[in-house]
Design a protein around this motif. Structure first.
Motif, PDB file in Angstrom:
ATOM      1  N   MET A  80       2.614  47.163  15.986  1.00 42.97           N
ATOM      2  CA  MET A  80       3.860  47.654  16.584  1.00 42.97           C
ATOM      3  C   MET A  80       4.671  48.397  15.541  1.00 42.97           C
ATOM      4  SD  MET A  80       4.921  47.025  19.766  1.00 42.97           S
ATOM      5  CE  MET A  80       6.590  46.405  19.872  1.00 42.97           C
ATOM      6  N   PRO A  81       4.294  49.633  15.203  1.00 46.04           N
ATOM      7  CA  PRO A  81       5.072  50.331  14.184  1.00 46.04           C
ATOM      8  C   PRO A  81       6.540  50.413  14.600  1.00 46.04           C
ATOM      9  CG  PRO A  81       3.489  51.803  15.252  1.00 46.04           C
ATOM     10  CD  PRO A  81       3.232  50.437  15.778  1.00 46.04           C
ATOM     11  N   ARG A  82       7.417  50.280  13.632  1.00 52.48           N
ATOM     12  CA  ARG A  82       8.849  50.269  13.951  1.00 52.48           C
ATOM     13  C   ARG A  82       9.415  51.677  14.046  1.00 52.48           C
ATOM     14  NH1 ARG A  82      11.466  46.902   9.542  1.00 52.48           N
ATOM     15  NH2 ARG A  82      13.227  46.736  10.946  1.00 52.48           N
ATOM     16  N   THR A  83       8.800  52.593  13.356  1.00 52.08           N
ATOM     17  CA  THR A  83       9.269  53.977  13.397  1.00 52.08           C
ATOM     18  C   THR A  83       8.065  54.887  13.573  1.00 52.08           C
ATOM     19  OG1 THR A  83      10.814  53.329  11.672  1.00 52.08           O
ATOM     20  CG2 THR A  83      10.681  55.677  12.159  1.00 52.08           C
ATOM     21  N   LEU A  84       8.160  55.825  14.480  1.00 52.32           N
ATOM     22  CA  LEU A  84       7.091  56.801  14.666  1.00 52.32           C
ATOM     23  C   LEU A  84       7.647  58.171  14.291  1.00 52.32           C
ATOM     24  CD1 LEU A  84       4.391  57.878  15.858  1.00 52.32           C
ATOM     25  CD2 LEU A  84       5.534  57.962  18.071  1.00 52.32           C
ATOM     26  N   ILE A  85       6.988  58.850  13.375  1.00 51.88           N
ATOM     27  CA  ILE A  85       7.432  60.188  12.986  1.00 51.88           C
ATOM     28  C   ILE A  85       6.327  61.176  13.309  1.00 51.88           C
ATOM     29  CG2 ILE A  85       8.123  61.651  11.045  1.00 51.88           C
ATOM     30  CD1 ILE A  85       9.414  59.214   9.827  1.00 51.88           C
ATOM     31  N   LEU A  86       6.630  62.157  14.132  1.00 49.56           N
ATOM     32  CA  LEU A  86       5.628  63.156  14.515  1.00 49.56           C
ATOM     33  C   LEU A  86       5.892  64.443  13.757  1.00 49.56           C
ATOM     34  CD1 LEU A  86       5.642  62.619  18.376  1.00 49.56           C
ATOM     35  CD2 LEU A  86       3.946  61.820  16.731  1.00 49.56           C
ATOM     36  N   GLU A  87       4.859  65.005  13.181  1.00 51.12           N
ATOM     37  CA  GLU A  87       4.982  66.262  12.440  1.00 51.12           C
ATOM     38  C   GLU A  87       3.933  67.237  12.956  1.00 51.12           C
ATOM     39  OE1 GLU A  87       7.114  67.143  10.033  1.00 51.12           O
ATOM     40  OE2 GLU A  87       8.156  65.225  10.089  1.00 51.12           O
ATOM     41  N   GLY A 131       0.822  45.563  10.483  1.00 47.88           N
ATOM     42  CA  GLY A 131       2.208  45.818  10.878  1.00 47.88           C
ATOM     43  C   GLY A 131       2.813  46.892   9.997  1.00 47.88           C
ATOM     44  N   ALA A 132       3.062  48.062  10.579  1.00 48.96           N
ATOM     45  CA  ALA A 132       3.616  49.174   9.803  1.00 48.96           C
ATOM     46  C   ALA A 132       5.104  49.321  10.102  1.00 48.96           C
ATOM     47  CB  ALA A 132       2.882  50.469  10.146  1.00 48.96           C
ATOM     48  N   ASP A 133       5.877  49.597   9.064  1.00 51.82           N
ATOM     49  CA  ASP A 133       7.292  49.910   9.269  1.00 51.82           C
ATOM     50  C   ASP A 133       7.426  51.343   9.749  1.00 51.82           C
ATOM     51  OD1 ASP A 133       8.692  47.481   8.078  1.00 51.82           O
ATOM     52  OD2 ASP A 133       7.307  48.041   6.487  1.00 51.82           O
ATOM     53  N   VAL A 134       6.584  52.196   9.187  1.00 51.45           N
ATOM     54  CA  VAL A 134       6.667  53.616   9.506  1.00 51.45           C
ATOM     55  C   VAL A 134       5.267  54.142   9.800  1.00 51.45           C
ATOM     56  CG1 VAL A 134       7.417  55.879   8.678  1.00 51.45           C
ATOM     57  CG2 VAL A 134       8.584  53.832   7.861  1.00 51.45           C
ATOM     58  N   LEU A 135       5.113  54.804  10.932  1.00 49.27           N
ATOM     59  CA  LEU A 135       3.856  55.477  11.244  1.00 49.27           C
ATOM     60  C   LEU A 135       4.149  56.975  11.290  1.00 49.27           C
ATOM     61  CD1 LEU A 135       0.944  55.790  12.294  1.00 49.27           C
ATOM     62  CD2 LEU A 135       1.779  55.223  14.574  1.00 49.27           C
ATOM     63  N   ILE A 136       3.476  57.726  10.433  1.00 53.45           N
ATOM     64  CA  ILE A 136       3.679  59.176  10.400  1.00 53.45           C
ATOM     65  C   ILE A 136       2.395  59.813  10.918  1.00 53.45           C
ATOM     66  CG2 ILE A 136       4.289  61.163   8.956  1.00 53.45           C
ATOM     67  CD1 ILE A 136       5.276  59.042   6.854  1.00 53.45           C
ATOM     68  N   ALA A 137       2.516  60.700  11.900  1.00 53.05           N
ATOM     69  CA  ALA A 137       1.302  61.212  12.537  1.00 53.05           C
ATOM     70  C   ALA A 137       1.473  62.646  13.004  1.00 53.05           C
ATOM     71  CB  ALA A 137       0.964  60.330  13.744  1.00 53.05           C
TER      72      ALA A 137
END
Ligand code: AMP
Length: 316
Positions: free
Chosen positions: A93-100, A143-149
């Motif tokens: 359940m990543p807490r933050t999802l960042i899409l680039e 468990g990821a705090d931030v998922l960057i994808a």
């Protein structure tokens, strides 16, 4: 500061002078973040940072409009770091999802999290195309705090049965699908350099009562950059000839990036410059990760003097 009411929302128009007296410690960031910012040597927040960080810390959605190179990355990484200090990551359940949009930008955002998050113990996962994901997947399991994808790679793993359709789709439908997979109650920070109708529509559907922060374009060009407009004839071969003249007339040209807005133009120009004996490389989204990295490496090490790039591949 100038404030304008548009469509019932408060728009903050940020100018260079508005924030000249504001310091990072005025923005409400945590002590850990402030220490990392100080270590990075930043003295004052840039306009997009001064405008976006306080409402982001307050949990507001943000619609931020600012050019690349104006400190946009820190304007979302810094408040995210402060907010992530409360609570813990849970498995899958990543807490933050960042899409680039590109792998290079995703990797750059990860670097920002590492720099500004040096006093945090954060688990950051990076899911980008063209790179093995076994290790990243293990991070997600833990468990990821931030998922960057990048959207393509994310859908690859979350909705595997959609992978073929995804291939046929452009970028925006991908994001809309991802939006349906993530919790409705969320804080969304949405940044863009421009606001064409498609992006406006996307942000309207994505954001709830956002604080809109626009950085006046005039404030965003670095003072060290000299800009010139050169008039030219409309035929491609005429433009290429003019470009060759411009390159040749530069004394002491160390290196240069030439932006084109279509992948086909990148290939055509690259081949043409190569034929004319220039030291040149190309960079665009259709190249595999290995070639892109090798090309950038060659450019950084001055093995290639000119780099022809599509503007999306080259952003940031
Ligand atoms: P970005 O627009 O996020 O790509 O940032 C552009 C560059 O500005 C990066 O090299 C950052 O390290 C740098 N930068 C970001 N914020 C600041 C600041 N407040 N003061 C000085 N440099 C900054």
């Amino acid at each position: 500061m100038e404030c304008h009411k548009t469509s019932g929302q408060l728009v903050t128009l940020v100018t260079e002078t508005t924030f000249s007296l504001i310091t990072f410690s005025d923005l409400g960031l945590s002590q850990k973040v402030l220490s990392a910012v100080e270590d990075a040597g930043y003295r004052t927040p840039t306009p997009i940072q001064a405008g976006a960080i306080p409402p982001a810390l307050a949990g507001r959605d943000i619609l931020g409009i600012a050019q690349t190179g104006t400190g946009k990355t820190a304007s979302f990484v810094l408040p995210m770091l402060s907010r992530l200090e409360k609570g813990r990551a849970r498995a899958r359940m990543p807490r933050t999802l960042i899409l680039e949009p590109t792998r290079e930008l995703a990797a750059q955002v990860q670097e920002n999290f590492i720099t500004y998050g040096k006093y945090h113990k954060l688990n950051i996962a990076l899911l980008i195309g063209g790179v093995s994901f076994e290790e990243q997947n293990r991070k997600l399991e833990r468990g990821a705090d931030v998922l960057i994808a990048t959207p393509g790679r994310l859908l690859d793993h979350q909705v595997i049965d959609e992978a073929d359709r995804m291939l046929d789709m452009g970028f925006i439908p991908d994001i809309e699908r991802i939006a349906k997979l993530i919790p409705f109650t969320r804080q969304t920070l949405f940044f863009s350099a421009t606001m064409p109708a498609e992006i406006q529509r996307l942000s309207d559907g994505f954001l709830q009562n956002p604080e809109e922060v626009r950085v006046a374009p005039a404030a965003s060009a670095a003072t060290t950059v000299t800009q010139r407009v050169v008039a030219c004839k409309s035929k491609d071969f005429e433009k290429r000839a003019l470009l060759r003249d411009l390159i040749r007339e530069q004394d002491n040209l160390k290196n240069a990036i030439i932006f084109c807005n279509r992948k086909r133009d990148v290939s055509d120009l690259f081949r043409s410059l190569e034929r004319h004996g220039f030291s040149v490389g190309a960079l665009h989204g259709d190249m595999d990760q290995h070639s892109r990295t090798a090309m950038l490496q060659g450019f950084r090490e001055n093995k290639i003097q000119l780099l022809v790039a599509s503007d999306v591949a080259a952003r940031g």
